[in-house]
Design an enzyme around this catalytic site. Structure first.
Site, PDB file in Angstrom:
ATOM      1  N   GLU A  73       0.816  -1.222   0.000  1.00 18.57           N
ATOM      2  CA  GLU A  73       0.000   0.000   0.000  1.00 18.57           C
ATOM      3  C   GLU A  73       0.847   1.269   0.000  1.00 18.57           C
ATOM      4  O   GLU A  73       0.788   2.066   0.954  1.00 18.57           O
ATOM      5  CB  GLU A  73      -0.989   0.003   1.176  1.00 18.57           C
ATOM      6  CG  GLU A  73      -2.038  -1.076   1.067  1.00 18.57           C
ATOM      7  CD  GLU A  73      -3.307  -0.779   1.867  1.00 18.57           C
ATOM      8  OE1 GLU A  73      -3.355   0.231   2.586  1.00 18.57           O
ATOM      9  OE2 GLU A  73      -4.263  -1.566   1.745  1.00 18.57           O
TER      10      GLU A  73
ATOM     11  N   GLU B 245      -5.263  -8.661   0.685  1.00 19.92           N
ATOM     12  CA  GLU B 245      -5.986  -8.231   1.883  1.00 19.92           C
ATOM     13  C   GLU B 245      -7.442  -7.968   1.565  1.00 19.92           C
ATOM     14  O   GLU B 245      -7.767  -7.418   0.509  1.00 19.92           O
ATOM     15  CB  GLU B 245      -5.414  -6.917   2.455  1.00 19.92           C
ATOM     16  CG  GLU B 245      -4.179  -7.087   3.266  1.00 19.92           C
ATOM     17  CD  GLU B 245      -3.707  -5.781   3.894  1.00 19.92           C
ATOM     18  OE1 GLU B 245      -4.532  -4.988   4.356  1.00 19.92           O
ATOM     19  OE2 GLU B 245      -2.481  -5.580   3.907  1.00 19.92           O
TER      20      GLU B 245
HETATM   21  C1  NOJ Z   1      -4.278  -2.185   4.868  1.00 20.76           C
HETATM   22  C2  NOJ Z   1      -2.931  -2.309   5.494  1.00 20.76           C
HETATM   23  O1  NOJ Z   1      -2.037  -2.915   4.617  1.00 20.76           O
HETATM   24  C3  NOJ Z   1      -2.954  -3.019   6.841  1.00 20.76           C
HETATM   25  O2  NOJ Z   1      -1.736  -2.760   7.455  1.00 20.76           O
HETATM   26  C4  NOJ Z   1      -4.131  -2.564   7.679  1.00 20.76           C
HETATM   27  O3  NOJ Z   1      -4.157  -3.182   8.925  1.00 20.76           O
HETATM   28  C5  NOJ Z   1      -5.412  -2.864   6.930  1.00 20.76           C
HETATM   29  N1  NOJ Z   1      -5.400  -2.090   5.726  1.00 20.76           N
HETATM   30  C6  NOJ Z   1      -6.676  -2.566   7.716  1.00 20.76           C
HETATM   31  O4  NOJ Z   1      -6.742  -1.217   8.019  1.00 20.76           O
END
Ligand code: NOJ
Length: 448
Positions: A167, A354
């Site tokens: 990200e 994710e």
């Molecule tokens: C994306 C992120 O990569 C992760 O670190 C985070 O915990 C999640 N989103 C949920 O917010």
């Protein structure tokens, strides 16, 4: 009942990242990273003054955790290496105890039949590098590649799935333009410079991986946020395009095609003017294709045209945010995101790295364990993946976020995402109801 079947060999997994699960921030010679430093020096920036200790106690509980992953039937586990645990100053000296820890994690995962998916960088910059400008300083490229080399030399014989960065939109905007993370700046130029250097870190790392002749795949994890126009017939359509290009598109176009996204640069003068000199030529020169895209998906964006904003668009509040939940819920956005990437970039290999549901900690453990809402969240999103595969997308895996309840960047321990309830005081883990649901999905390859 309609059943949705996943293809054979589909990698069902769960995800995590080092600073969010490990805890033990100063154990065995680990150096300080921006999170350890920020929670000490800026406690007010974190919900309830959360700390990086204890997180999910993974550093001390990983052996039993991996056993539990095996019992659930996980095919893969995604985690990140803590840069400062293996290189306490960010470059130079390597900490053998840090290397030993990840070696043991990797060996145990493999012995349990679980494919390790490793992120090289998931937001935890060594503080020593943050002090000299972090990703805004072009020296970061050399340090990043040096660190990646240590990872590849130490773990590359066993790890077959690598991601360079996680990200990057978030870690280039939150510190440098949103003012939310250390060093709390608000400068669009700084953010675009950091983004540019991050792209160069990515390309050089992919190049190094190829040169080392390792037998695995390397990609990047991008949060793909589809942006919908508020009014689908007018200028908002353009605004949605600009907003997408400023976010996910800022990475997808360079990483797949070797150029920055075209519309925003052509039409938004202020944005173009804030880019580093020579950036477009440099991306064209440095471009190296990657093997797959790791896609994080949680929620979409909605945009309205706004001439006064630097990207001519304003975010519109969505109707899908529900009380007590971290993000807006919109499973169709996952389908749209996968299809967009498939059509736009020539059907790349995709892993959904994710997707998950964070619920506010109500303080009532029994209630938290009965997480039917997480089960329906999973069902809805998994169905979308099967549909997109049937539509021709090459989706190879899905990683539920996250394996455990863990530490969220600035919102601390407020939201629980995991398949396990973690008692943060004692480290005790308790399976939630959704744990069993996911176990069944994995063992049958079916979603109802
Ligand atoms: C994306 C992120 O990569 C992760 O670190 C985070 O915990 C999640 N989103 C949920 O917010």
């Amino acid at each position: 009942m309609i059943k949705f079947r996943f293809p054979d060999g589909f990698l069902f997994g769960t995800g995590s990242s080092a600073f969010q699960i490990e805890g033990s921030p100063y154990a065995d010679g680990k150096g300080e990273n921006t999170w350890d430093y920020s929670v000490r020096n800026y406690p007010e920036k974190f919900y309830n003054n959360a700390k990086t200790e204890p997180a999910s106690h993974f550093y001390t509980h990983y052996k039993e955790d991996i056993e539990e992953m095996r019992r659930q039937g996980l095919k893969s586990f995604r985690f990140s290496i803590s840069w400062a645990r293996i290189m306490p100053e960010g470059h130079g000296r390597v900490n053998p105890l840090g290397i030993g820890f990840y070696n043991d994690v990797i060996d145990r995962l493999i012995a349990a039949g679980i494919e390790p998916f490793v992120d090289i960088f998931h937001w935890d910059l060594p503080q020593a590098l943050a002090e000299i400008g972090g990703f805004k300083n072009p020296d970061i490229i050399e340090y990043f590649v040096e660190y990646a080399r240590v990872c590849f030399e130490s773990f590359g014989d066993r790890v077959k799935l690598w991601s360079t960065v996680n990200e990057p939109t978030v870690f280039c905007t939150a510190p440098y333009v949103d003012g939310r993370w250390y060093p709390f700046e608000t400068d669009i130029r700084g953010a675009l410079l950091a983004s540019h250097n991050t792209l160069l870190c990515h390309f050089r790392t992919v190049k190094l991986y190829r040169e080392m002749g390792l037998k695995g795949k390397i990609g990047a994890v991008i949060d793909v946020v589809p942006v919908y126009p508020k009014d689908p017939t007018g200028k908002d359509v353009l605004a949605a395009q600009y907003q997408f290009e400023r976010g996910s598109g800022w990475w997808l176009y360079p990483m797949f095609r070797g150029h920055y996204p075209e519309n925003i640069i052509r039409d938004c003068d202020g944005f173009r003017a804030a880019m580093p000199d020579g950036a477009e030529e440099e991306i064209a020169r440095e471009f190296v294709p990657m093997d797959f895209l790791g896609m994080n998906y949680y929620y979409p964006g909605f945009a309205e045209y706004d001439e006064s904003s630097i990207d001519k668009s304003t975010r519109v509040e969505s109707y899908y945010v529900q009380e007590g939940q971290y993000f807006a819920l919109y499973p169709v956005g996952l389908y749209d995101a996968v299809n967009f990437v498939t059509r736009e970039f020539g059907r790349p290999e995709i892993y959904i790295t994710e997707n998950g549901l964070g619920l506010v900690d109500s303080g009532n453990k029994e209630e938290i364990l009965e997480d039917d809402v997480r089960i329906s969240y999973l069902r809805e999103h998994l169905r979308m993946i099967v549909r997109s595969i049937e539509g021709g997308a090459d989706v190879r895996g899905y990683y539920y976020w996250s394996n455990f309840d863990s530490l969220e960047a600035t919102s601390g321990y407020r939201f629980r995402f995991g398949f396990y309830y973690v008692d943060f005081e004692t480290g005790e883990r308790t399976r939630k109801k959704s744990w069993e649901y996911y176990r069944r999905v994995i063992s049958t390859s079916l979603v109802d």
